[in-house]
Design a protein around this motif. Structure first.
Motif, PDB file in Angstrom:
ATOM      1  N   THR A 103     -14.928  23.416  52.110  1.00 49.03           N
ATOM      2  CA  THR A 103     -15.273  24.930  51.792  1.00 49.03           C
ATOM      3  C   THR A 103     -15.305  25.408  50.715  1.00 49.03           C
ATOM      4  O   THR A 103     -15.412  24.742  49.791  1.00 49.03           O
ATOM      5  CB  THR A 103     -13.586  25.229  52.535  1.00 49.03           C
ATOM      6  OG1 THR A 103     -12.593  24.684  51.135  1.00 49.03           O
ATOM      7  CG2 THR A 103     -13.119  25.194  53.389  1.00 49.03           C
ATOM      8  N   GLY A 104     -15.833  27.365  50.320  1.00 50.84           N
ATOM      9  CA  GLY A 104     -16.128  27.145  49.277  1.00 50.84           C
ATOM     10  C   GLY A 104     -15.045  28.490  49.010  1.00 50.84           C
ATOM     11  O   GLY A 104     -14.645  29.065  50.204  1.00 50.84           O
ATOM     12  N   ALA A 105     -14.573  28.714  47.295  1.00 54.51           N
ATOM     13  CA  ALA A 105     -14.270  30.039  48.091  1.00 54.51           C
ATOM     14  C   ALA A 105     -14.393  31.071  46.561  1.00 54.51           C
ATOM     15  O   ALA A 105     -14.678  30.509  45.864  1.00 54.51           O
ATOM     16  CB  ALA A 105     -12.059  29.252  46.953  1.00 54.51           C
ATOM     17  N   VAL A 106     -13.799  32.392  47.325  1.00 49.59           N
ATOM     18  CA  VAL A 106     -14.349  33.068  46.497  1.00 49.59           C
ATOM     19  C   VAL A 106     -13.213  34.116  46.413  1.00 49.59           C
ATOM     20  O   VAL A 106     -11.827  34.258  46.842  1.00 49.59           O
ATOM     21  CB  VAL A 106     -15.088  33.589  47.299  1.00 49.59           C
ATOM     22  CG1 VAL A 106     -16.778  32.998  48.274  1.00 49.59           C
ATOM     23  CG2 VAL A 106     -14.673  34.877  48.913  1.00 49.59           C
ATOM     24  N   GLY A 107     -13.785  35.712  45.644  1.00 52.58           N
ATOM     25  CA  GLY A 107     -12.654  35.907  44.872  1.00 52.58           C
ATOM     26  C   GLY A 107     -12.591  36.169  44.167  1.00 52.58           C
ATOM     27  O   GLY A 107     -10.844  35.685  43.744  1.00 52.58           O
ATOM     28  N   ALA A 108     -13.174  37.110  43.343  1.00 50.08           N
ATOM     29  CA  ALA A 108     -12.571  38.244  41.387  1.00 50.08           C
ATOM     30  C   ALA A 108     -12.470  35.822  40.796  1.00 50.08           C
ATOM     31  O   ALA A 108     -11.245  35.942  39.892  1.00 50.08           O
ATOM     32  CB  ALA A 108     -12.003  37.731  41.527  1.00 50.08           C
ATOM     33  N   ILE A 109     -13.428  34.823  41.088  1.00 47.04           N
ATOM     34  CA  ILE A 109     -13.613  34.048  40.492  1.00 47.04           C
ATOM     35  C   ILE A 109     -13.611  33.988  38.900  1.00 47.04           C
ATOM     36  O   ILE A 109     -15.227  34.560  39.201  1.00 47.04           O
ATOM     37  CB  ILE A 109     -13.702  32.788  41.003  1.00 47.04           C
ATOM     38  CG1 ILE A 109     -12.983  32.879  42.084  1.00 47.04           C
ATOM     39  CG2 ILE A 109     -13.987  31.999  39.826  1.00 47.04           C
ATOM     40  CD1 ILE A 109     -13.871  31.605  42.939  1.00 47.04           C
ATOM     41  N   THR A 110     -13.410  34.479  37.812  1.00 44.49           N
ATOM     42  CA  THR A 110     -13.877  35.116  36.305  1.00 44.49           C
ATOM     43  C   THR A 110     -14.485  33.872  35.122  1.00 44.49           C
ATOM     44  O   THR A 110     -14.803  33.570  34.732  1.00 44.49           O
ATOM     45  CB  THR A 110     -13.396  35.861  35.868  1.00 44.49           C
ATOM     46  OG1 THR A 110     -12.133  36.007  36.168  1.00 44.49           O
ATOM     47  CG2 THR A 110     -13.198  36.816  37.259  1.00 44.49           C
ATOM     48  N   SER A 111     -13.325  32.545  35.574  1.00 40.11           N
ATOM     49  CA  SER A 111     -12.884  31.848  34.204  1.00 40.11           C
ATOM     50  C   SER A 111     -13.174  30.724  34.541  1.00 40.11           C
ATOM     51  O   SER A 111     -12.766  30.574  36.039  1.00 40.11           O
ATOM     52  CB  SER A 111     -11.258  32.270  33.503  1.00 40.11           C
ATOM     53  OG  SER A 111     -10.612  31.575  34.333  1.00 40.11           O
ATOM     54  N   PRO A 112     -13.459  30.339  33.696  1.00 39.72           N
ATOM     55  CA  PRO A 112     -13.752  28.249  33.370  1.00 39.72           C
ATOM     56  C   PRO A 112     -12.017  27.650  33.937  1.00 39.72           C
ATOM     57  O   PRO A 112     -12.386  26.758  35.155  1.00 39.72           O
ATOM     58  CB  PRO A 112     -14.643  27.688  32.388  1.00 39.72           C
ATOM     59  CG  PRO A 112     -14.902  29.402  31.547  1.00 39.72           C
ATOM     60  CD  PRO A 112     -13.862  30.118  31.829  1.00 39.72           C
ATOM     61  N   GLU A 113     -11.265  28.102  33.117  1.00 43.43           N
ATOM     62  CA  GLU A 113     -10.278  27.167  34.076  1.00 43.43           C
ATOM     63  C   GLU A 113      -9.777  28.000  35.068  1.00 43.43           C
ATOM     64  O   GLU A 113      -9.473  26.785  36.563  1.00 43.43           O
ATOM     65  CB  GLU A 113      -8.723  28.095  32.917  1.00 43.43           C
ATOM     66  CG  GLU A 113      -9.243  27.903  31.560  1.00 43.43           C
ATOM     67  CD  GLU A 113     -10.213  28.303  30.845  1.00 43.43           C
ATOM     68  OE1 GLU A 113      -9.742  28.945  29.554  1.00 43.43           O
ATOM     69  OE2 GLU A 113     -10.613  30.115  31.393  1.00 43.43           O
ATOM     70  N   GLN A 114      -9.820  29.035  35.976  1.00 41.91           N
ATOM     71  CA  GLN A 114      -9.558  29.663  37.040  1.00 41.91           C
ATOM     72  C   GLN A 114     -10.581  28.445  37.821  1.00 41.91           C
ATOM     73  O   GLN A 114      -9.863  28.025  39.381  1.00 41.91           O
ATOM     74  CB  GLN A 114      -9.458  31.098  37.177  1.00 41.91           C
ATOM     75  CG  GLN A 114      -9.739  31.732  38.336  1.00 41.91           C
ATOM     76  CD  GLN A 114     -10.264  33.254  38.665  1.00 41.91           C
ATOM     77  OE1 GLN A 114     -11.050  33.199  37.706  1.00 41.91           O
ATOM     78  NE2 GLN A 114     -10.052  33.606  39.713  1.00 41.91           N
TER      79      GLN A 114
END
Length: 356
Positions: A298-309
């Motif tokens: 699976t690929g996850a999406v949704g306001a992914i903005t930081s390396p740690e996240q």
């Protein structure tokens, strides 16, 4: 699996990704007659220079009436294929892979450029009457009538032909856009699909167009070429007919059985989502549930903005890929920044080494 991180390679059939960072499709509304140009070369190419493992093109129409606006990209003729080859070659030269996202907008077709308000363009004014599963009017900007069974077959053939053209263009993978309120989504969600023939009614009939298309594409592309599908995991509607995560798990299992390798789990598309429901990683649980219950990549999406996240999504086994959109608009070199932040050693183009 527990030892995977954002920079762990991933093998999908014959495709090896050097890390888990994917550039999500983002419409640019910059094409003419479906042809990509220098804007697309720089837009997609710079993300490849920036270290992403996989670049997925913007939603690319399989036919002229599959477009949302006259400025969308296409892959229904040889001229478009040749234009794409230039982009594909440059991305490959940077050590990245590239997938084309194939798409038909259905009821969302025939709209003006966003600069002009994304207004419906009538046939009298140079547009066309969009067609969908049913003649459902989503709001004042969408007008459609029902597709005949013969027209459905033609659209399916358009996807198959586009897939063969994608192979000719040199793409490494194909993603079918089956979410965000576009044609496939208009069929599988009973919120829109009110048909009473072989493409309406039961769950199995409503997913029929998508499953049939997947089966036929799988037959014409190389065995080692991965096939992705992006779905809307939920409709974000309280309506009894709304599509729900349980439906997506069931659909994903069927798609996996028919040769789909990756599910990108997005959501919504028929209504605007209240901003209070948008927060970091807000759609990641959809990918996590589909992955855990079906075993599909699976690929996850949704306001992914930081390396740690992004890294946490992979290390926690919530998804296999971090599919990032807006952050890549802000920073084409997000992977290089992420590698520095996470203390990972990845290749940097020699032209840019003095900055890292």
């Amino acid at each position: 699996m527990a030892n995977n991180n954002l920079f762990t390679p991933l093998q999908i059939r014959g495709l090896e990704l050097k890390n888990r960072i994917v550039v999500s499709p983002m419409q640019q509304y910059s094409a003419t007659d479906g042809l990509v140009n220098n804007w697309h070369l720089v837009h997609l190419g710079s993300r490849a220079v920036g270290g992403a493992a996989l670049i997925i093109t913007e939603a690319t129409a399989v036919s002229p009436r599959g477009m949302n606006t006259p400025n969308d990209t296409g892959i229904w003729n040889d001229e478009q294929v040749n234009a794409w080859k230039n982009v594909v070659q440059f991305v490959h030269e940077q050590g990245a892979k590239i997938a084309v996202q194939l798409w038909h907008s259905g009821a969302k077709g025939s709209h003006s450029h966003p600069r002009d308000g994304m207004k419906y363009i009538s046939a009298e004014n140079g547009g066309w009457l969009p067609k969908s599963a049913s003649p459902i009017k989503l709001d004042d900007t969408y007008h459609s009538e029902a597709l005949s069974v013969e027209e459905i077959a033609d659209i399916r053939s358009s996807f198959v032909n586009a897939a063969m053209r994608a192979v000719t263009a040199g793409f490494d993978s194909i993603e079918l856009h089956a979410g965000h309120g576009y044609l496939f989504h208009q069929f599988y969600s009973s919120y829109v699909n009110r048909r009473d023939d072989e493409y309406g009614g039961s769950f199995e009939r409503r997913i029929g167009l998508l499953v049939e298309t997947v089966k036929q594409i799988r037959q014409v592309i190389p065995e080692d070429m991965p096939l992705f599908v992006r779905i809307s995991a939920v409709d974000y509607l309280e309506d009894d007919d709304a599509w729900r995560i349980e439906d997506s798990v069931k659909l994903s299992r069927i798609l996996k059985e028919n040769g789909v390798d990756v599910i990108t789990a997005s959501a919504g598309g028929f209504v605007f989502l209240d901003k209070s429901r948008v927060y970091p990683s807000y759609q990641v649980p959809f990918a996590e549930k589909i992955k855990s219950e079906t075993g599909i990549i699976t690929g996850a999406v949704g306001a992914i903005t930081s390396p740690e996240q992004a890294n946490e999504i992979i290390t926690s086994n919530k998804a296999d890929l971090a599919v990032i959109a807006r952050e890549f608009l802000r920073d084409p070199y997000f992977p290089l920044r992420a590698a520095a932040k996470l203390e990972k050693d990845i290749p940097v183009p020699f032209q840019y080494k003095r900055a890292f």
